[in-house]
Write a protein that holds these residues in place. Structure first.
Motif, mmCIF file in Angstrom:
data_model
loop_
_atom_site.group_PDB
_atom_site.id
_atom_site.type_symbol
_atom_site.label_atom_id
_atom_site.label_comp_id
_atom_site.label_asym_id
_atom_site.label_seq_id
_atom_site.Cartn_x
_atom_site.Cartn_y
_atom_site.Cartn_z
ATOM 1 N N THR A 26 -5.353 6.131 -14.701
ATOM 2 C CA THR A 26 -5.732 6.328 -13.301
ATOM 3 C C THR A 26 -5.479 5.070 -12.481
ATOM 4 O O THR A 26 -5.122 5.153 -11.308
ATOM 5 C CB THR A 26 -7.201 6.773 -13.158
ATOM 6 O OG1 THR A 26 -8.046 5.832 -13.815
ATOM 7 C CG2 THR A 26 -7.422 8.151 -13.724
ATOM 8 N N THR A 27 -5.623 3.898 -13.087
ATOM 9 C CA THR A 27 -5.320 2.651 -12.390
ATOM 10 C C THR A 27 -3.839 2.568 -12.058
ATOM 11 O O THR A 27 -3.449 2.243 -10.931
ATOM 12 C CB THR A 27 -5.741 1.439 -13.236
ATOM 13 O OG1 THR A 27 -7.142 1.529 -13.495
ATOM 14 C CG2 THR A 27 -5.433 0.132 -12.532
ATOM 15 N N LEU A 28 -2.991 2.872 -13.020
ATOM 16 C CA LEU A 28 -1.551 2.865 -12.784
ATOM 17 C C LEU A 28 -1.172 3.869 -11.699
ATOM 18 O O LEU A 28 -0.405 3.546 -10.782
ATOM 19 C CB LEU A 28 -0.796 3.182 -14.074
ATOM 20 C CG LEU A 28 0.720 3.304 -13.931
ATOM 21 C CD1 LEU A 28 1.337 1.998 -13.455
ATOM 22 C CD2 LEU A 28 1.350 3.767 -15.225
ATOM 23 N N LEU A 29 -1.722 5.065 -11.761
ATOM 24 C CA LEU A 29 -1.414 6.082 -10.758
ATOM 25 C C LEU A 29 -1.859 5.644 -9.365
ATOM 26 O O LEU A 29 -1.177 5.920 -8.381
ATOM 27 C CB LEU A 29 -2.057 7.422 -11.128
ATOM 28 C CG LEU A 29 -1.446 8.117 -12.339
ATOM 29 C CD1 LEU A 29 -2.276 9.343 -12.722
ATOM 30 C CD2 LEU A 29 0.000 8.491 -12.068
ATOM 31 N N SER A 35 1.256 2.073 -3.206
ATOM 32 C CA SER A 35 2.176 0.975 -2.897
ATOM 33 C C SER A 35 3.106 1.362 -1.753
ATOM 34 O O SER A 35 3.490 2.515 -1.600
ATOM 35 C CB SER A 35 2.986 0.577 -4.126
ATOM 36 O OG SER A 35 3.793 1.646 -4.547
ATOM 37 N N ASN A 36 3.449 0.373 -0.950
ATOM 38 C CA ASN A 36 4.357 0.572 0.168
ATOM 39 C C ASN A 36 5.749 0.140 -0.281
ATOM 40 O O ASN A 36 5.986 -1.048 -0.517
ATOM 41 C CB ASN A 36 3.903 -0.265 1.363
ATOM 42 C CG ASN A 36 4.767 -0.075 2.584
ATOM 43 O OD1 ASN A 36 5.915 0.323 2.493
ATOM 44 N ND2 ASN A 36 4.197 -0.382 3.737
ATOM 45 N N PRO A 37 6.688 1.076 -0.404
ATOM 46 C CA PRO A 37 8.017 0.717 -0.903
ATOM 47 C C PRO A 37 8.784 -0.219 0.036
ATOM 48 O O PRO A 37 9.658 -0.956 -0.397
ATOM 49 C CB PRO A 37 8.736 2.054 -1.045
ATOM 50 C CG PRO A 37 7.880 3.075 -0.413
ATOM 51 C CD PRO A 37 6.538 2.493 -0.160
ATOM 52 N N ALA A 38 8.435 -0.231 1.315
ATOM 53 C CA ALA A 38 9.143 -1.079 2.276
ATOM 54 C C ALA A 38 8.821 -2.564 2.095
ATOM 55 O O ALA A 38 9.675 -3.416 2.305
ATOM 56 C CB ALA A 38 8.811 -0.643 3.699
ATOM 57 N N ASN A 39 7.575 -2.882 1.714
ATOM 58 C CA ASN A 39 7.206 -4.293 1.615
ATOM 59 C C ASN A 39 6.504 -4.661 0.304
ATOM 60 O O ASN A 39 6.157 -5.808 0.091
ATOM 61 C CB ASN A 39 6.337 -4.705 2.809
ATOM 62 C CG ASN A 39 5.066 -3.911 2.909
ATOM 63 O OD1 ASN A 39 4.604 -3.318 1.945
ATOM 64 N ND2 ASN A 39 4.485 -3.888 4.104
ATOM 65 N N GLY A 40 6.251 -3.677 -0.566
ATOM 66 C CA GLY A 40 5.639 -3.948 -1.865
ATOM 67 C C GLY A 40 4.138 -4.170 -1.837
ATOM 68 O O GLY A 40 3.542 -4.442 -2.872
#
Length: 53
Positions: A26-29, A35-40
């Motif tokens: 659940t932590t990984l999910l 997460s924001n793919p544009a800025n990480g």
């Protein structure tokens, strides 16, 4: 709901391997979802009004 859950005994029991695996998954999910793919960046709140910046 069991009597264990109602009286809080469940909170004091030793974690099982299954509990730890579920926590890891659940932590990984959470991190993958938030997460924001544009800025990480990762949201530290899941409130819909929380900003991505």
């Amino acid at each position: 709901m069991s009597d264990r859950s109602r009286n809080g005994d469940d909170l004091n029991r030793q974690s099982t391997e299954e509990d730890l695996i579920r926590l890891q998954a659940t932590t990984l999910l959470y991190y993958l979802h938030e997460s924001n793919p544009a800025n990480g960046l990762i949201r530290d709140k899941t409130n819909p009004s929380a900003s991505w910046t």
